[in-house]
Design an enzyme around this catalytic site. Structure first.
Site, PDB file in Angstrom:
ATOM      1  N   CYS A 153       0.908  -1.253   0.086  1.00  0.00           N
ATOM      2  CA  CYS A 153      -0.174  -0.019  -0.029  1.00  0.00           C
ATOM      3  C   CYS A 153       0.907   1.218   0.036  1.00  0.00           C
ATOM      4  CB  CYS A 153      -1.028  -0.006   1.187  1.00  0.00           C
ATOM      5  SG  CYS A 153      -1.513  -1.611   1.451  1.00  0.00           S
ATOM      6  N   ARG A 176       6.622 -10.772   6.168  1.00  0.00           N
ATOM      7  CA  ARG A 176       6.109 -10.564   7.340  1.00  0.00           C
ATOM      8  C   ARG A 176       6.887 -11.697   8.178  1.00  0.00           C
ATOM      9  NH1 ARG A 176      -0.134  -9.648   5.951  1.00  0.00           N
ATOM     10  NH2 ARG A 176       0.036  -7.804   4.492  1.00  0.00           N
ATOM     11  N   GLN A 229       1.247 -10.448  -2.840  1.00  0.00           N
ATOM     12  CA  GLN A 229      -0.193 -10.106  -2.566  1.00  0.00           C
ATOM     13  C   GLN A 229      -0.697  -9.556  -3.839  1.00  0.00           C
ATOM     14  OE1 GLN A 229      -0.704  -7.741   0.769  1.00  0.00           O
ATOM     15  NE2 GLN A 229      -2.252  -8.928   1.733  1.00  0.00           N
ATOM     16  N   ASP A 240      -2.781  -7.077  -4.676  1.00  0.00           N
ATOM     17  CA  ASP A 240      -3.467  -5.959  -4.083  1.00  0.00           C
ATOM     18  C   ASP A 240      -3.784  -5.198  -5.143  1.00  0.00           C
ATOM     19  OD1 ASP A 240      -4.263  -4.408  -1.972  1.00  0.00           O
ATOM     20  OD2 ASP A 240      -2.366  -3.879  -1.504  1.00  0.00           O
ATOM     21  N   HIS A 260      -5.331  -0.727  -5.543  1.00  0.00           N
ATOM     22  CA  HIS A 260      -5.851   0.303  -4.634  1.00  0.00           C
ATOM     23  C   HIS A 260      -6.690   1.127  -5.882  1.00  0.00           C
ATOM     24  CE1 HIS A 260      -2.046  -0.467  -2.549  1.00  0.00           C
ATOM     25  NE2 HIS A 260      -2.978  -0.670  -1.627  1.00  0.00           N
ATOM     26  N   LYS A 300     -15.333  -3.228   5.678  1.00  0.00           N
ATOM     27  CA  LYS A 300     -14.863  -3.992   4.583  1.00  0.00           C
ATOM     28  C   LYS A 300     -15.867  -5.120   4.416  1.00  0.00           C
ATOM     29  CE  LYS A 300     -12.267  -7.023   8.066  1.00  0.00           C
ATOM     30  NZ  LYS A 300     -11.378  -7.946   8.270  1.00  0.00           N
ATOM     31  N   HIS A 355      -8.440  -0.876  -0.641  1.00  0.00           N
ATOM     32  CA  HIS A 355      -7.585  -2.074  -1.080  1.00  0.00           C
ATOM     33  C   HIS A 355      -8.530  -3.226  -1.439  1.00  0.00           C
ATOM     34  CE1 HIS A 355      -4.522  -0.007   1.845  1.00  0.00           C
ATOM     35  NE2 HIS A 355      -5.864   0.203   2.401  1.00  0.00           N
TER      36      HIS A 355
HETATM   37 ZN    ZN Z   1      -3.170  -1.905  -0.142  1.00  0.00          ZN
END
Ligand code: ZN
Ligand code: ZN
Length: 638
Positions: free
Chosen positions: A329, A358, A376, A378, A380, A459, A505
């Site tokens: 992000c 992580r 990921q 992801d 946006h 979410k 996201h």
């Molecule tokens: Zn994100």
């Protein structure tokens, strides 16, 4: 006079304080037989407790999920009683319910699963006797005296501040317990001991090591059999086993928790991402890429340095602190913020399949399901407030298309504003209404988790259901009011003023590594043709035909198919068998007839054989099948 109100609103009155059993008997004998426990004004109690004042009572039968837990805990007592009978020196500690069963931690000499038959036989005797399980309250000094030779129970008793101490007795066995339990041991109808492992008292390595014996229990034998069959099927489908058997991926001590993908694993990976890119292009996304490692001041700005640092890998170079990204992000925010935007540019749908790291504790690592390095998918989406509904709806439709391509069902959950949150009431209302109106427009049922949203926005979570009926949360659509603020993102609106964009996201695969593992188990390694690591294997029927098989393989490879040639000097039968074990969808046998005729003979993994197919026709059929991403291997059925 005691007045009992039942869930359907009906009322029963009793001259004396009734037990739950009395209430059940007052309704029907059949009900009483299946009753396990009750709630009295929402408090879970033994059926044999008497109800001293007017109350709302719900009787729990063998059909209630809470009843199953109570019975499983009672099964732990039955197991403890059996263990003491066989091992009189054993000292009991605690025996809680866990997901799918129960365990009891016992201080005794180490035992192996070989002891399970004997313990189960003792348990069966206790169950057959239908011993009443009787509760009694005991003053602390009496309880301590009773347990003078039981150090663990004494320790637990001494830790009890106040409140009632209760003992539960069944036959000659007594245990310190809060309860509740089933009324008699006969209700522990179907059980099985599952495994034994070492566990430290109070999970403290400096304390005694105990034997933790796990078991499971059900109200009927059919349910137990169903569960054991499910476990066996899950074991067969285990992605680590299949990953090794099909040579897809591995883990190495040099990088714990960080998977290595082999050529065959990468073939599946690339097929997954090719498909992902195709769908995202079609849905109007652009793709970006941001660095894996960025400077500390970025992470301070995003909030990760303060709130997430213990999970981040950090490094220092040229006296500057860096962190490896745990999420894509912040990089995505920098990209949006690099230039001015007009409302005319929005929505912007910027995706990034980024590698994130992580730090997870080594104890929780689990194949591809829980790793330390993963990708990921992801994206946006930056938009104006009036675009929320349409954008979310677009993501929901994309989610639907992608999961359906794998034959995965799914359900949706909406999580709303938690107690601790940033943003104004108006912002939250707009955001939550936006998500909800999109869900309504989409028209599928969804569940609401009130107060379960993140502190920075509501979410939608997407839970998929695999071939074994297990659910996995993969997709998520998360509205974020925090990051656009922290990065001071803006666009110029129709009114010529600066506005903060609404940002979400969203991920669909989630962690691609984890999704990969789920697919391995979902398909049990038998991937559909479009995903299969090797789509076609060529088997020359003797050594003279190896060059022909090689030429054929080259032609198929040029046509975009993933192929392998089996050049071993094994018998054809053996080669076919090995190809089947590798779950290769299409097996081509290459003989003199095929060489002369310019044709192929195909054996599909689902057992169909076709001979004399022109090579060009075969290629066209396979390409069509792959392009259509069909799940069934029905190459010749039209
Ligand atoms: Zn994100
Ligand atoms: Zn108990």
């Amino acid at each position: 006079m005691i007045t009992i109100t039942l869930p359907d609103g009906s009322i029963k009155q009793f001259d004396q304080p009734p037990t739950g059993m009395d209430v059940a008997m007052g309704i029907s004998e059949g009900l009483a037989r299946n009753c396990v426990a009750m709630t009295v004004d929402d408090q879970l109690l033994d059926l044999n407790r008497s109800i001293e004042k007017d109350a709302a009572v719900k009787l729990l039968t063998t059909k209630d999920p809470e009843a199953l837990e109570i019975m499983r805990h009672s099964a732990a007592h039955v197991m403890a009683q059996a263990v003491l009978k066989l091992f009189p020196d054993a000292k009991l500690t605690i025996g809680p319910v866990v997901e799918d069963g129960f365990y009891y931690d016992i201080d005794m000499d180490p035992i192996s699963e070989e002891a399970f038959d004997r313990i189960e036989a003792e348990m069966n005797k206790i169950v057959k006797e239908k011993l009443p399980i009787v509760r009694r309250e005991v003053p602390k000094d009496q309880a301590l005296a009773f347990y003078k030779d039981e150090p663990y129970k004494v320790e637990m008793l001494q830790a009890l501040e106040d409140g009632t101490i209760s003992f539960y007795q069944q036959g000659d066995f007594t245990d310190l317990c809060r309860g509740p339990h089933v009324p008699h041991t006969g209700l522990v109808k179907a059980f099985k001991l599952m495994k034994v492992s070492g566990a430290y008292w109070r999970a403290d390595q400096s304390k005694a090591q105990l034997q933790r014996i796990y078991g499971t229990a059900f109200f009927d034998k059919k349910e137990l059999r169903k569960y054991l069959t499910f476990l066996e099927e899950a074991r067969k489908r285990n992605h680590r086993r299949i990953g090794q058997a099909l040579d897809l991926f591995s883990f190495h001590d040099e990088a714990p928790g960080m998977p290595f993908f082999h050529p065959k694993g990468m073939a599946v990976w690339n097929a997954l991402l090719d498909y992902w890119r195709e769908e995202h292009r079609g849905a109007g996304y652009v793709e970006t890429k941001t660095p894996i490692m960025m400077q500390r001041f970025l992470w301070e700005r995003s909030g990760h340095w303060d709130n997430y640092r213990e999970n981040m890998y950090t490094s220092s170079i040229d006296d500057l602190d860096y962190a490896i990204k745990p999420m894509n992000c912040p990089g995505g925010m920098l990209l949006f913020g690099r230039k001015h935007h007009s409302y005319r540019d929005l929505p912007i749908r910027a995706a990034e399949v980024g590698l994130v790291h992580r730090h997870e504790l080594s104890g929780v690592l689990n194949g591809l399901f829980r790793v330390r390095a993963f990708h990921q998918d992801d994206a946006h989406i930056f938009m104006t407030p009036d675009q929320i509904q349409e954008e979310i709806l677009g993501v929901l439709k994309l989610v639907d298309r992608v999961y359906s391509s794998f034959g995965l069902g799914f359900h949706l959950e909406l999580s709303t504003r938690p107690e601790k949150s940033i943003g104004t009431d108006d912002q939250w209302e707009m955001a939550t209404d936006g998500l909800e109106s999109a869900l309504k427009a989409y028209g599928r049922d969804y569940k609401i988790n009130a107060g379960d949203g993140a502190f920075y926005g509501p979410k939608i979570d997407v839970h998929i259901k695999d071939a074994l009926g297990r659910t996995w949360q993969c997709g998520t659509i998360q509205l974020d009011m925090s990051l656009p603020e922290r990065f001071d993102l803006s666009y110029v609106g129709q009114d010529n003023e600066r506005h903060r964009p609404i940002m979400i996201h969203r991920v669909i695969y989630g962690s691609i590594e984890r999704f990969f593992g789920i697919l391995v188990e979902h398909f049990a390694g038998k991937f559909p043709l479009w995903l299969a690591p090797v789509q076609v294997i060529l088997l020359p029927i003797n050594d003279d035909l190896i060059p022909f098989a090689g030429q054929l393989g080259t032609a198929l490879g040029k046509a975009g198919l993933r192929i392998e040639v089996d050049r071993r000097s094994e018998s054809l039968k053996r080669k076919v068998r090995d190809a089947q074990l590798q779950q290769i969808p299409l097996i081509l046998t290459c003989g003199a007839k095929e060489q002369e005729g310019g044709t192929v003979s195909v054996r599909t993994l689902n057992g169909k054989v076709r001979q004399g197919i022109a090579l060009t026709e075969f290629i066209r059929k396979v390409q069509d099948h792959v392009a259509g991403r069909r799940l069934e291997l029905n190459l010749f059925d039209e």
